[in-house]
Design a protein around this motif. Structure first.
Motif, short mmCIF file in Angstrom:
data_model
loop_
_atom_site.label_atom_id
_atom_site.label_comp_id
_atom_site.label_asym_id
_atom_site.label_seq_id
_atom_site.Cartn_x
_atom_site.Cartn_y
_atom_site.Cartn_z
N ALA A 2 37.08 49.90 31.17
CA ALA A 2 35.71 50.41 31.21
C ALA A 2 34.78 49.50 32.00
N GLY A 3 35.20 48.29 32.31
CA GLY A 3 34.33 47.34 33.00
C GLY A 3 34.43 47.46 34.52
N LEU A 7 34.46 42.55 42.44
CA LEU A 7 33.77 42.98 43.65
C LEU A 7 32.58 43.88 43.31
N GLN A 8 32.79 44.82 42.40
CA GLN A 8 31.71 45.70 41.99
C GLN A 8 30.58 44.92 41.31
#
Length: 90
Positions: A2-3, A7-8
């Protein structure tokens, strides 16, 4: 999971917060390079200062004035751009 990936997290969490400071610092370094070009030219390293020195030796007051005004405009532009970016990204 869910995380977010690393990079995001960087692209959406860290980078937006740091963009203003990075741009402001880049503009500051550009302004420093312009100033250094003038100073170093007077001691023989080339750049704006060398051209100004040559024009002063030839008593070309108009050329010297134009170069000084251009130098002043570049420094003021860098300051204004930096101020606008800090305000926008603050």
């Amino acid at each position: 999971g869910a995380g977010a990936s690393r990079l995001q997290a960087f692209l959406y969490g860290v980078l937006p917060q740091a963009t203003g400071e990075m741009l402001s610092y880049s503009i500051y370094r550009w302004e420093c390079a312009i100033r250094a070009s003038v100073v170093m030219g007077f001691v023989g390293a080339g750049g704006l200062g060398q051209q100004m020195d040559l024009s002063m030796r030839m008593f070309a007051g108009g050329e010297v004035a134009a170069m000084l005004l251009t130098f002043l405009a570049l420094v003021l532009l860098a300051d204004l751009l930096s101020r606008m970016l800090r305000w926008r990204f603050a």
